[in-house]
Design a protein around this motif. Structure first.
Motif, PDB file in Angstrom:
ATOM      1  N   THR A  50       0.836  -1.199   0.000  1.00 13.47           N
ATOM      2  CA  THR A  50       0.000   0.000   0.000  1.00 13.47           C
ATOM      3  C   THR A  50       0.880   1.262   0.000  1.00 13.47           C
ATOM      4  OG1 THR A  50      -1.590  -1.299   1.258  1.00 13.47           O
ATOM      5  CG2 THR A  50      -2.025   1.043   1.107  1.00 13.47           C
ATOM      6  N   LYS A  55      -0.351   4.979  -1.456  1.00 16.34           N
ATOM      7  CA  LYS A  55      -1.589   5.240  -0.697  1.00 16.34           C
ATOM      8  C   LYS A  55      -1.270   5.278   0.796  1.00 16.34           C
ATOM      9  CE  LYS A  55      -4.080   2.432  -4.061  1.00 16.34           C
ATOM     10  NZ  LYS A  55      -4.586   1.059  -4.174  1.00 16.34           N
ATOM     11  N   SER A  56      -0.640   6.348   1.225  1.00 17.68           N
ATOM     12  CA  SER A  56      -0.148   6.433   2.605  1.00 17.68           C
ATOM     13  C   SER A  56      -1.254   6.388   3.645  1.00 17.68           C
ATOM     14  CB  SER A  56       0.660   7.717   2.796  1.00 17.68           C
ATOM     15  OG  SER A  56       1.804   7.643   2.016  1.00 17.68           O
ATOM     16  N   GLU A  57      -2.355   7.115   3.381  1.00 15.40           N
ATOM     17  CA  GLU A  57      -3.453   7.158   4.366  1.00 15.40           C
ATOM     18  C   GLU A  57      -3.980   5.757   4.628  1.00 15.40           C
ATOM     19  OE1 GLU A  57      -4.545   9.655   6.267  1.00 15.40           O
ATOM     20  OE2 GLU A  57      -2.785  10.679   5.423  1.00 15.40           O
ATOM     21  N   GLU A  58      -4.176   5.024   3.525  1.00 15.42           N
ATOM     22  CA  GLU A  58      -4.686   3.653   3.628  1.00 15.42           C
ATOM     23  C   GLU A  58      -3.704   2.787   4.427  1.00 15.42           C
ATOM     24  OE1 GLU A  58      -5.800   0.676   0.224  1.00 15.42           O
ATOM     25  OE2 GLU A  58      -6.517   2.692  -0.309  1.00 15.42           O
ATOM     26  N   LEU A  60      -1.585   3.761   6.698  1.00  9.13           N
ATOM     27  CA  LEU A  60      -1.605   4.131   8.116  1.00  9.13           C
ATOM     28  C   LEU A  60      -2.806   3.505   8.822  1.00  9.13           C
ATOM     29  CD1 LEU A  60      -0.430   7.877   7.915  1.00  9.13           C
ATOM     30  CD2 LEU A  60       0.917   5.876   8.576  1.00  9.13           C
ATOM     31  N   ASP A  61      -3.930   3.402   8.107  1.00 11.63           N
ATOM     32  CA  ASP A  61      -5.114   2.718   8.672  1.00 11.63           C
ATOM     33  C   ASP A  61      -4.799   1.251   8.955  1.00 11.63           C
ATOM     34  OD1 ASP A  61      -6.808   4.805   8.740  1.00 11.63           O
ATOM     35  OD2 ASP A  61      -7.911   4.310   6.896  1.00 11.63           O
ATOM     36  N   ALA A  99       5.224   3.244  10.423  1.00 14.67           N
ATOM     37  CA  ALA A  99       4.492   4.414   9.909  1.00 14.67           C
ATOM     38  C   ALA A  99       5.459   5.487   9.420  1.00 14.67           C
ATOM     39  CB  ALA A  99       3.582   4.973  11.004  1.00 14.67           C
ATOM     40  N   ASN A 103       6.752   8.100   5.360  1.00 19.27           N
ATOM     41  CA  ASN A 103       6.956   9.532   5.120  1.00 19.27           C
ATOM     42  C   ASN A 103       8.074   9.790   4.124  1.00 19.27           C
ATOM     43  OD1 ASN A 103       4.982  10.129   6.929  1.00 19.27           O
ATOM     44  ND2 ASN A 103       6.397  10.150   8.671  1.00 19.27           N
TER      45      ASN A 103
END
Ligand code: ADP
Ligand code: ASP
Ligand code: MG
Length: 437
Positions: A50, A55-58, A60-61, A99, A103
């Protein structure tokens, strides 16, 4: 000294981690190799993919979801405030680290760092658990001794030297814990021994320090005579020779990593496959003497195979032709699994398709090329030595209702392999089982 490897299910919950002490006797000098907690490596693969897809937000989820599971696990595993605190700090550290990698520019190098966190977590949690209940243990960092070369081949001499030195520093300790699967590559980067690689770690350690025995503790009572996920009524095999076990592992018996038998075989270290859920069961003993004459032992299947058929009249009566073909695969570091030849054609199979397009382009200089995707090698292991007869006929008779693309017989005394379309795998395994056992 013994090496005991516990797979993902064997450390899959707080209860299972605590239960390791039903099997491990802390007074024996031994190295415990642990996989990641069941499901963790799959989750880390997904997180890495991912991030790679941007798709960083995904991602992190996914990290938060997975961290939740560890929060539940440590609640059950630790009973003191101090133990809880240490474990909380540990999982915070690892999940924050994962996480934080997202970045930066996320490349396959960071992906491998992500994949390594599962084994780092499981081993440290076990070490902390032992500490909490007052059992001394030493955590040996696999990244300090487990090393592969530029061809991804483990360097046994290096492993033995580095690990030997670490063990010598703790001459009074008995219980050592280390991570399966993870290693460093020739650039010194964090890498791994491929999926299921903790078995390979255990065997490499066993070979490198000339252990008395390697034990692979898993969720089944040894190597069965067929894939229990597909065929019902399979049975464990008590004894296997190194050669037989190596063929089964290489050709798809998931209980063992494909390469994991070779180091143990090379250094003649017996390997036992044992069941964490039923520790009294005999399991399977793999050793030099393990084979049985004149018998068919087991069936396995390897998926994801690509077959390449090369037809060329230039091959007729020519020499050096096969060498030129093989050189192309060598240059692309692509191993060939199965091969059959006729006077004007050669067919071979690969499972690594990373460089397939380039390989095919080059092979096309030699003749016409046809590729079949999504094939399965079905492999029957047993005594097919020169003095036996009738077994191959039995094998072929069992699957006479299925189209067969290739047959390989005579390469070794232990195996007959056939290539079928993946869609026929289940039927092939079941028919062979009914006919042979
Ligand atoms: P671990 O997580 O302990 O490494 P694996 O899932 O890698 O365990 O391997 C054990 C599984 O291998 C078994 O649960 C079984 O479903 C599967 N398996 C496939 N083929 C065989 C076989 N021939 N004998 C035993 N188990 C097999
Ligand atoms: N955790 C790694 C995997 O799931 C290695 C192993 O379990 O052997 O592939
Ligand atoms: Mg495994």
């Amino acid at each position: 000294m013994k090496i005991l490897k516990f797979g993902g299910t064997s450390v899959g919950s707080a209860q299972r981690i605590k239960g390791l002490l039903d099997i491990v006797n802390p007074a024996d000098r031994q190295i415990i190799v642990l996989s990641a907690v069941a499901g963790t490596t799959n989750a880390l693969v997904e997180i890495g993919q991912t991030f790679l897809a941007g798709k960083s937000e995904e991602a992190l989820d996914l990290i938060a979801q997975h961290k939740n599971k560890y929060e539940e696990l440590i609640k059950e595993l630790f009973s003191t405030e101090q133990g809880q605190k240490k474990a909380t700090n540990l999982i915070d550290y690892h999940f924050n680290y994962i996480a934080s990698l997202g970045n930066e520019l996320f490349t396959p190098i960071e992906e491998k760092i992500v994949l390594a966190q599962g084994e780092l977590l499981s081993t440290t949690l076990f070490h902390f658990h032992l500490e909490e209940i007052g059992i001394p243990s030493v955590l040996l960092p696999a990244l300090d001794f487990m090393k592969i070369d530029e061809d991804n081949e483990p360097i046994v001499s290096y492993i033995g030297e580095k690990l030997g030195a670490l063990l010598a520093e703790h001459a009074d300790n008995t219980l050592f814990i280390t991570q399966g699967y993870i290693c460093r590559n020739s650039f010194g980067e964090i890498d791994n021994l491929r999926r299921g690689g903790s078995d390979y770690t255990a065997s490499l350690i066993g070979a490198a320090i000339q252990a008395d025995e390697v034990q692979i503790w898993t969720d089944i009572d040894g190597m069965h005579n067929n894939d229990p996920r597909i065929v019902s009524g399979t049975k464990p095999i008590a004894h296997l020779s190194f050669d037989e076990a190596a063929e089964l592992a290489y050709f798809g018996a998931k209980i063992l990593h494909p390469q994991s038998v070779f180091p143990a075989q090379r250094y003649n270290v017996p390997v036992r496959l044992l069941n964490t859920m039923d520790p009294q069961a005999f399991g399977t003993l793999i050793s030099k003497e393990g084979g049985t004459n004149g018998q068919i032992r087991a069936i396995a299947a390897k998926d994801g195979i690509t077959a390449i058929h090369i037809h060329s009249s230039r091959m007729l009566l020519a020499y050096g032709f096969l060498r030129k073909i093989f050189e192309i695969f060598e240059r692309y570091k692509t191993p060939i699994d199965m091969i059959t030849t006729s006077e004007v054609a050669v067919s071979l199979t690969v499972d690594d398709t990373k460089n397939l397009e380039d390989i095919i382009k080059e092979v096309e200089d030699f003749g016409s090329v046809h590729v079949d995707y999504d094939q399965t090698i079905v492999c029957v292991v047993g005594d097919f030595g020169a003095n036996t007869h009738g077994y191959t006929a039995k094998v072929l008779d069992a699957i006479k209702h299925l189209p067969i693309r290739m047959i390989s017989y005579g390469g070794s005394d232990y195996n007959v392999s056939v290539l079928v379309d993946a869609g026929h795998k289940t039927e092939a395994l079941r028919s062979l089982h009914n006919r042979l056992f």
